[in-house]
Design a protein around this motif. Structure first.
Motif, PDB file in Angstrom:
ATOM      1  N   ILE A 123     104.716  47.625  92.617  1.00  0.00           N
ATOM      2  CA  ILE A 123     103.508  47.235  91.889  1.00  0.00           C
ATOM      3  C   ILE A 123     103.830  46.996  90.411  1.00  0.00           C
ATOM      4  O   ILE A 123     103.392  46.008  89.827  1.00  0.00           O
ATOM      5  CB  ILE A 123     102.401  48.306  92.054  1.00  0.00           C
ATOM      6  CG1 ILE A 123     101.888  48.298  93.491  1.00  0.00           C
ATOM      7  CG2 ILE A 123     101.260  48.054  91.073  1.00  0.00           C
ATOM      8  CD1 ILE A 123     100.959  49.445  93.825  1.00  0.00           C
ATOM      9  N   GLU A 124     104.604  47.902  89.817  1.00  0.00           N
ATOM     10  CA  GLU A 124     104.970  47.745  88.406  1.00  0.00           C
ATOM     11  C   GLU A 124     105.746  46.449  88.176  1.00  0.00           C
ATOM     12  O   GLU A 124     105.503  45.738  87.205  1.00  0.00           O
ATOM     13  CB  GLU A 124     105.790  48.948  87.931  1.00  0.00           C
ATOM     14  CG  GLU A 124     104.978  50.198  87.741  1.00  0.00           C
ATOM     15  CD  GLU A 124     105.825  51.410  87.386  1.00  0.00           C
ATOM     16  OE1 GLU A 124     107.068  51.357  87.520  1.00  0.00           O
ATOM     17  OE2 GLU A 124     105.231  52.426  86.982  1.00  0.00           O
ATOM     18  N   GLU A 125     106.690  46.124  89.071  1.00  0.00           N
ATOM     19  CA  GLU A 125     107.466  44.892  88.942  1.00  0.00           C
ATOM     20  C   GLU A 125     106.569  43.665  89.054  1.00  0.00           C
ATOM     21  O   GLU A 125     106.699  42.715  88.276  1.00  0.00           O
ATOM     22  CB  GLU A 125     108.562  44.835  90.004  1.00  0.00           C
ATOM     23  CG  GLU A 125     109.696  45.800  89.771  1.00  0.00           C
ATOM     24  CD  GLU A 125     110.702  45.816  90.912  1.00  0.00           C
ATOM     25  OE1 GLU A 125     110.600  44.975  91.837  1.00  0.00           O
ATOM     26  OE2 GLU A 125     111.596  46.673  90.877  1.00  0.00           O
ATOM     27  N   ASN A 126     105.648  43.684  90.011  1.00  0.00           N
ATOM     28  CA  ASN A 126     104.751  42.543  90.197  1.00  0.00           C
ATOM     29  C   ASN A 126     103.806  42.372  89.018  1.00  0.00           C
ATOM     30  O   ASN A 126     103.545  41.247  88.587  1.00  0.00           O
ATOM     31  CB  ASN A 126     103.975  42.676  91.502  1.00  0.00           C
ATOM     32  CG  ASN A 126     104.840  42.418  92.717  1.00  0.00           C
ATOM     33  OD1 ASN A 126     105.751  41.596  92.672  1.00  0.00           O
ATOM     34  ND2 ASN A 126     104.577  43.122  93.801  1.00  0.00           N
ATOM     35  N   VAL A 127     103.300  43.463  88.488  1.00  0.00           N
ATOM     36  CA  VAL A 127     102.427  43.385  87.316  1.00  0.00           C
ATOM     37  C   VAL A 127     103.211  42.853  86.117  1.00  0.00           C
ATOM     38  O   VAL A 127     102.715  42.016  85.361  1.00  0.00           O
ATOM     39  CB  VAL A 127     101.793  44.759  87.003  1.00  0.00           C
ATOM     40  CG1 VAL A 127     101.130  44.763  85.637  1.00  0.00           C
ATOM     41  CG2 VAL A 127     100.789  45.139  88.083  1.00  0.00           C
ATOM     42  N   HIS A 128     104.448  43.309  85.970  1.00  0.00           N
ATOM     43  CA  HIS A 128     105.298  42.832  84.873  1.00  0.00           C
ATOM     44  C   HIS A 128     105.509  41.323  84.971  1.00  0.00           C
ATOM     45  O   HIS A 128     105.343  40.598  83.985  1.00  0.00           O
ATOM     46  CB  HIS A 128     106.639  43.572  84.902  1.00  0.00           C
ATOM     47  CG  HIS A 128     107.610  43.100  83.879  1.00  0.00           C
ATOM     48  ND1 HIS A 128     107.478  43.388  82.538  1.00  0.00           N
ATOM     49  CD2 HIS A 128     108.741  42.340  83.987  1.00  0.00           C
ATOM     50  CE1 HIS A 128     108.470  42.824  81.872  1.00  0.00           C
ATOM     51  NE2 HIS A 128     109.251  42.184  82.728  1.00  0.00           N
ATOM     52  N   HIS A 129     105.855  40.827  86.171  1.00  0.00           N
ATOM     53  CA  HIS A 129     106.061  39.388  86.353  1.00  0.00           C
ATOM     54  C   HIS A 129     104.769  38.608  86.127  1.00  0.00           C
ATOM     55  O   HIS A 129     104.778  37.531  85.531  1.00  0.00           O
ATOM     56  CB  HIS A 129     106.618  39.089  87.747  1.00  0.00           C
ATOM     57  CG  HIS A 129     108.047  39.490  87.904  1.00  0.00           C
ATOM     58  ND1 HIS A 129     109.072  38.883  87.213  1.00  0.00           N
ATOM     59  CD2 HIS A 129     108.618  40.455  88.661  1.00  0.00           C
ATOM     60  CE1 HIS A 129     110.220  39.451  87.543  1.00  0.00           C
ATOM     61  NE2 HIS A 129     109.968  40.420  88.413  1.00  0.00           N
ATOM     62  N   PHE A 130     103.649  39.153  86.590  1.00  0.00           N
ATOM     63  CA  PHE A 130     102.362  38.496  86.385  1.00  0.00           C
ATOM     64  C   PHE A 130     102.053  38.364  84.899  1.00  0.00           C
ATOM     65  O   PHE A 130     101.629  37.303  84.438  1.00  0.00           O
ATOM     66  CB  PHE A 130     101.244  39.281  87.089  1.00  0.00           C
ATOM     67  CG  PHE A 130      99.874  38.754  86.790  1.00  0.00           C
ATOM     68  CD1 PHE A 130      99.418  37.608  87.417  1.00  0.00           C
ATOM     69  CD2 PHE A 130      99.051  39.393  85.884  1.00  0.00           C
ATOM     70  CE1 PHE A 130      98.153  37.104  87.140  1.00  0.00           C
ATOM     71  CE2 PHE A 130      97.786  38.904  85.599  1.00  0.00           C
ATOM     72  CZ  PHE A 130      97.333  37.760  86.233  1.00  0.00           C
ATOM     73  N   LEU A 131     102.273  39.430  84.138  1.00  0.00           N
ATOM     74  CA  LEU A 131     101.987  39.389  82.706  1.00  0.00           C
ATOM     75  C   LEU A 131     102.910  38.415  81.978  1.00  0.00           C
ATOM     76  O   LEU A 131     102.471  37.702  81.063  1.00  0.00           O
ATOM     77  CB  LEU A 131     102.090  40.789  82.094  1.00  0.00           C
ATOM     78  CG  LEU A 131     101.010  41.774  82.551  1.00  0.00           C
ATOM     79  CD1 LEU A 131     101.288  43.163  81.994  1.00  0.00           C
ATOM     80  CD2 LEU A 131      99.628  41.298  82.166  1.00  0.00           C
ATOM     81  N   LEU A 132     104.186  38.354  82.384  1.00  0.00           N
ATOM     82  CA  LEU A 132     105.096  37.374  81.779  1.00  0.00           C
ATOM     83  C   LEU A 132     104.652  35.943  82.087  1.00  0.00           C
ATOM     84  O   LEU A 132     104.670  35.072  81.208  1.00  0.00           O
ATOM     85  CB  LEU A 132     106.527  37.596  82.288  1.00  0.00           C
ATOM     86  CG  LEU A 132     107.254  38.822  81.756  1.00  0.00           C
ATOM     87  CD1 LEU A 132     108.616  38.955  82.425  1.00  0.00           C
ATOM     88  CD2 LEU A 132     107.409  38.758  80.247  1.00  0.00           C
ATOM     89  N   ASP A 133     104.250  35.694  83.336  1.00  0.00           N
ATOM     90  CA  ASP A 133     103.779  34.365  83.713  1.00  0.00           C
ATOM     91  C   ASP A 133     102.476  34.015  82.989  1.00  0.00           C
ATOM     92  O   ASP A 133     102.271  32.881  82.587  1.00  0.00           O
ATOM     93  CB  ASP A 133     103.582  34.276  85.222  1.00  0.00           C
ATOM     94  CG  ASP A 133     104.889  34.329  85.988  1.00  0.00           C
ATOM     95  OD1 ASP A 133     105.951  34.102  85.366  1.00  0.00           O
ATOM     96  OD2 ASP A 133     104.858  34.598  87.202  1.00  0.00           O
ATOM     97  N   LEU A 134     101.633  34.996  82.812  1.00  0.00           N
ATOM     98  CA  LEU A 134     100.392  34.779  82.084  1.00  0.00           C
ATOM     99  C   LEU A 134     100.683  34.418  80.627  1.00  0.00           C
ATOM    100  O   LEU A 134     100.042  33.532  80.048  1.00  0.00           O
ATOM    101  CB  LEU A 134      99.524  36.035  82.166  1.00  0.00           C
ATOM    102  CG  LEU A 134      98.068  35.912  81.780  1.00  0.00           C
ATOM    103  CD1 LEU A 134      97.365  34.898  82.658  1.00  0.00           C
ATOM    104  CD2 LEU A 134      97.385  37.267  81.910  1.00  0.00           C
ATOM    105  N   LYS A 135     101.678  35.078  80.047  1.00  0.00           N
ATOM    106  CA  LYS A 135     102.093  34.765  78.678  1.00  0.00           C
ATOM    107  C   LYS A 135     102.626  33.337  78.591  1.00  0.00           C
ATOM    108  O   LYS A 135     102.296  32.599  77.662  1.00  0.00           O
ATOM    109  CB  LYS A 135     103.159  35.756  78.220  1.00  0.00           C
ATOM    110  CG  LYS A 135     103.617  35.547  76.799  1.00  0.00           C
ATOM    111  CD  LYS A 135     104.653  36.582  76.394  1.00  0.00           C
ATOM    112  CE  LYS A 135     105.143  36.325  74.990  1.00  0.00           C
ATOM    113  NZ  LYS A 135     106.171  37.281  74.584  1.00  0.00           N
TER     114      LYS A 135
END
Length: 102
Positions: free
Chosen positions: A10-22
């Motif tokens: 979950i932490e990895e997916n949230v991290h990737h989501f936030l980077l993509d959102l940025k």
């Protein structure tokens, strides 16, 4: 042990989501600068035009995905399924920033 693995995923997916959102936010900013340039100079390069078109498509995709979350009960369950099914038919519903792994 399963809980720790799940939390890590979950932490990895949230991290990737936030980077993509940025990245998507940076794309919006770049599109804004291109529009300003067009307003001032009356012209933009072919590359800038392609960037602007891509960002416009991405904006429509975000709207298309975001509206159901607000209006349709249970959309948080249906949208991932819809995105998965659409990708099987080579229909891309996610903005480009979410599709380009680094």
């Amino acid at each position: 042990m399963e809980i720790e693995t799940t939390i890590t995923i979950i932490e990895e997916n949230v991290h990737h989501f936030l980077l993509d959102l940025k990245k998507e936010g940076q794309g919006e900013e770049e599109a804004g600068l291109i529009i300003q340039k067009y307003i001032k100079e009356g012209k933009i390069s072919d590359e800038e035009e392609n960037i602007l078109k891509t960002q416009l498509c991405d904006s429509f995709k975000i709207i298309g995905i975001g509206i159901p979350f607000l209006l349709i009960p249970g959309a948080s369950v249906l949208m991932p399924i819809l995105i998965k099914v659409a990708s099987k038919y080579n229909i891309e519903l996610m903005p480009s920033a979410f599709n380009n792994p680094e």
